[in-house]
Motif scaffolding. Structure first.
Motif, PDB file in Angstrom:
ATOM      1  N   LEU A 102       0.824  -1.204   0.000  1.00 22.49           N
ATOM      2  CA  LEU A 102       0.000   0.000   0.000  1.00 22.49           C
ATOM      3  C   LEU A 102       0.860   1.256   0.000  1.00 22.49           C
ATOM      4  N   ALA A 103       2.024   1.180   0.728  1.00 24.98           N
ATOM      5  CA  ALA A 103       2.926   2.342   0.733  1.00 24.98           C
ATOM      6  C   ALA A 103       3.417   2.636  -0.678  1.00 24.98           C
ATOM      7  N   THR A 104       3.714   1.587  -1.435  1.00 23.50           N
ATOM      8  CA  THR A 104       4.185   1.775  -2.819  1.00 23.50           C
ATOM      9  C   THR A 104       3.086   2.403  -3.674  1.00 23.50           C
ATOM     10  N   ILE A 105       1.842   1.942  -3.461  1.00 23.85           N
ATOM     11  CA  ILE A 105       0.712   2.495  -4.224  1.00 23.85           C
ATOM     12  C   ILE A 105       0.526   3.972  -3.909  1.00 23.85           C
ATOM     13  N   ARG A 106       0.696   4.356  -2.578  1.00 25.00           N
ATOM     14  CA  ARG A 106       0.482   5.741  -2.177  1.00 25.00           C
ATOM     15  C   ARG A 106       1.515   6.682  -2.787  1.00 25.00           C
ATOM     16  N   GLU A 107       2.616   6.141  -3.230  1.00 24.08           N
ATOM     17  CA  GLU A 107       3.609   7.015  -3.867  1.00 24.08           C
ATOM     18  C   GLU A 107       3.066   7.635  -5.161  1.00 24.08           C
ATOM     19  N   GLY A 108       2.090   7.015  -5.755  1.00 26.53           N
ATOM     20  CA  GLY A 108       1.427   7.622  -6.921  1.00 26.53           C
ATOM     21  C   GLY A 108       2.097   7.381  -8.256  1.00 26.53           C
ATOM     22  N   LYS A 109       3.171   6.586  -8.266  1.00 25.79           N
ATOM     23  CA  LYS A 109       3.829   6.345  -9.571  1.00 25.79           C
ATOM     24  C   LYS A 109       2.922   5.574 -10.539  1.00 25.79           C
ATOM     25  N   GLY A 110       2.217   4.608  -9.986  1.00 24.55           N
ATOM     26  CA  GLY A 110       1.320   3.819 -10.851  1.00 24.55           C
ATOM     27  C   GLY A 110       0.199   4.670 -11.416  1.00 24.55           C
ATOM     28  N   ALA A 111      -0.334   5.583 -10.567  1.00 22.49           N
ATOM     29  CA  ALA A 111      -1.431   6.426 -11.041  1.00 22.49           C
ATOM     30  C   ALA A 111      -0.974   7.370 -12.145  1.00 22.49           C
TER      31      ALA A 111
END
Length: 442
Positions: free
Chosen positions: A147-156
């Motif tokens: 989840l921390a990796t997702i929150r970084e926003g790179k994927g978005a």
């Protein structure tokens, strides 16, 4: 009745000009048909391009949907820890790669789209790697790390860039679709308009051609009827002229005979009677050529000679006797005019000569007339059993006007005349060639 030949010639000229115009129109229709086929082929190509563009748009939309499915599989696994979401993720991942290859094939002819697709392929690979990394972290380090990796926003941000590129490709294809659809519509309208023009011109040409043929037929029929009427009138006129000529010849012969009966000189009387006989011989040929309202170019020679022989028999003389006539001319032979007239005069002269010189003082006897065809020659034999001709008459060049006339006419038909003294009597043998192509009957 006169026939307007100028109108007939003018109609032929109009018909020839109409034929040339029709030929030009048919040539134009053929060229137009080729153009119509070309337009139809181009229209089909335009439709194919429209379908191709729609296929590209559909593939781009499917690619974007497949990438969304990969994200859905990622979220579902992180929330529910259900391995089934991993299977959906793997399937969407493979589908995305296949769609990228499909879009690449469909846009191979478009350099702009190929450049966009190159960037889209890199971003898609990057986004798939990011999702794969999140799933690996969730499996190895726990949900918090993922989840921390997702929150970084790179994927978005990557997904946003992918959506921008797909939107760009979609907009490019929409523009191509609009342009190609407009082109296809123009070609379709052109094809319909030209098809209607082609059918209209063809129908008009067919109608005018049929109408012109009908008018020509009616005009020719009227002209044919006029010609038939004129021919009938000419036949009546010709028959009238021939009848008058025949009557005139008979009148001349009767005048000569009447003059002979009134003349005191026996020699003059005989010459006039001979002239009357010659005129009647010519009249007989004329009657056979132009009798019964018809015109012939040949005369049936055997019948003509038989008729000449019958007319040449003199009436009973002072002694009350009359020479007998024996005629054997059974071979039918059609002779042309330039042969029939001299032969009729020759036979008349020979028979007249026999009756006049062979049987003086009322003597009786027999005159024999034979005609036969041998090969390409005709032989006419006139013989009598009278007192015979003197030597000076039988010799070449001897005799009076009648016999010299016979010799001249014989040369005219390229024949030969033989005179033979018999015991008793005299024989005249006339031989002349039959012209090639003269019909005979067995």
């Amino acid at each position: 009745m006169s026939i307007n030949t100028d109108a007939s010639i003018a109609r032929r000229m109009v018909r020839a000009r109409a034929a040339r115009v029709s030929a030009l129109l048919l040539g134009g229709l053929f060229v137009g048909f080729l153009l119509l086929v070309t337009v139809f082929i181009e229209y089909r190509r335009a439709i194919d391009w429209v379908d191709h563009t729609r296929e590209v748009i559909s593939a781009v939309e499917a690619l974007q949907s497949a990438l969304s499915d990969t994200e859905s599989g990622e979220r579902g696994y992180l929330l529910l820890r259900d391995p089934g979401h991993l299977a959906a993720y793997e399937e969407a991942r493979e589908h995305s790669r296949r769609l990228l290859d499909s879009v690449g094939s469909l846009t191979a002819d478009n350099p702009v789209q190929q450049d966009t697709l190159k960037a889209l392929r890199a971003l898609t690979a990057q986004r798939l790697d990011q999702i794969g990394e999140v799933l690996r972290q969730a499996a190895e380090s726990g949900l918090e790390q993922a989840l921390a990796t997702i929150r970084e926003g790179k994927g978005a941000s990557t997904m946003a860039e992918i959506r921008r590129l797909t939107a760009t490709m979609r907009a490019e294809e929409d523009m191509l679709l609009a342009r190609r659809s407009r082109h296809a519509t123009i070609l379709e309208l052109l094809m319909i308009a030209y098809g209607l023009l082609f059918v209209t011109v063809t129908g008009w040409l067919g109608y005018t051609t049929v109408r012109r043929l009908e008018l020509d037929y009616q005009a020719e029929r009227a002209e044919g009827q006029a010609l038939a009427l004129a021919l009938q009138e000419n036949r009546i006129l010709l028959d009238e002229v021939n009848h008058r000529v025949k009557n005139s010849l008979q009148i001349v012969a009767n005048l000569l005979r009447t003059q002979a009966l009134r003349h005191r000189s026996q020699e003059v009387r005989q010459e006039l009677l001979d002239s009357s006989s010659r005129v009647l011989a010519i009249a007989e040929v004329h009657r056979r050529l132009y009798g019964d309202g018809a015109v012939y170019d040949t005369v049936e020679l055997s019948d003509l000679i038989r008729s000449i022989a019958e007319n040449a028999v003199p009436s009973s003389g002072a002694g009350g006797g009359e020479p007998a006539m024996s005629v054997a001319v059974g071979t039918p032979l059609a002779a042309p005019v330039d042969t029939a007239v001299p032969v009729a005069l020759i036979v008349n002269e020979l028979l007249t000569n026999s009756y006049k010189h062979a049987f003086p003082d009322g003597r009786t006897g027999t005159v024999r007339l034979d005609m036969e065809v041998e090969g390409n020659e005709v032989r006419i034999d006139v013989a009598d059993d009278g007192i015979g001709l003197p030597d000076e008459v039988a010799s070449s060049g001897g005799g009076g006007f009648g016999l010299n006339t016979v010799r001249n006419l014989t040369r005219q038909i390229r024949g030969r005349l033989e005179i033979e003294r018999l015991t008793p009597g005299t024989r005249f043998l006339l031989t002349f060639p039959m012209k090639p192509g003269t019909p005979t009957q067995a």
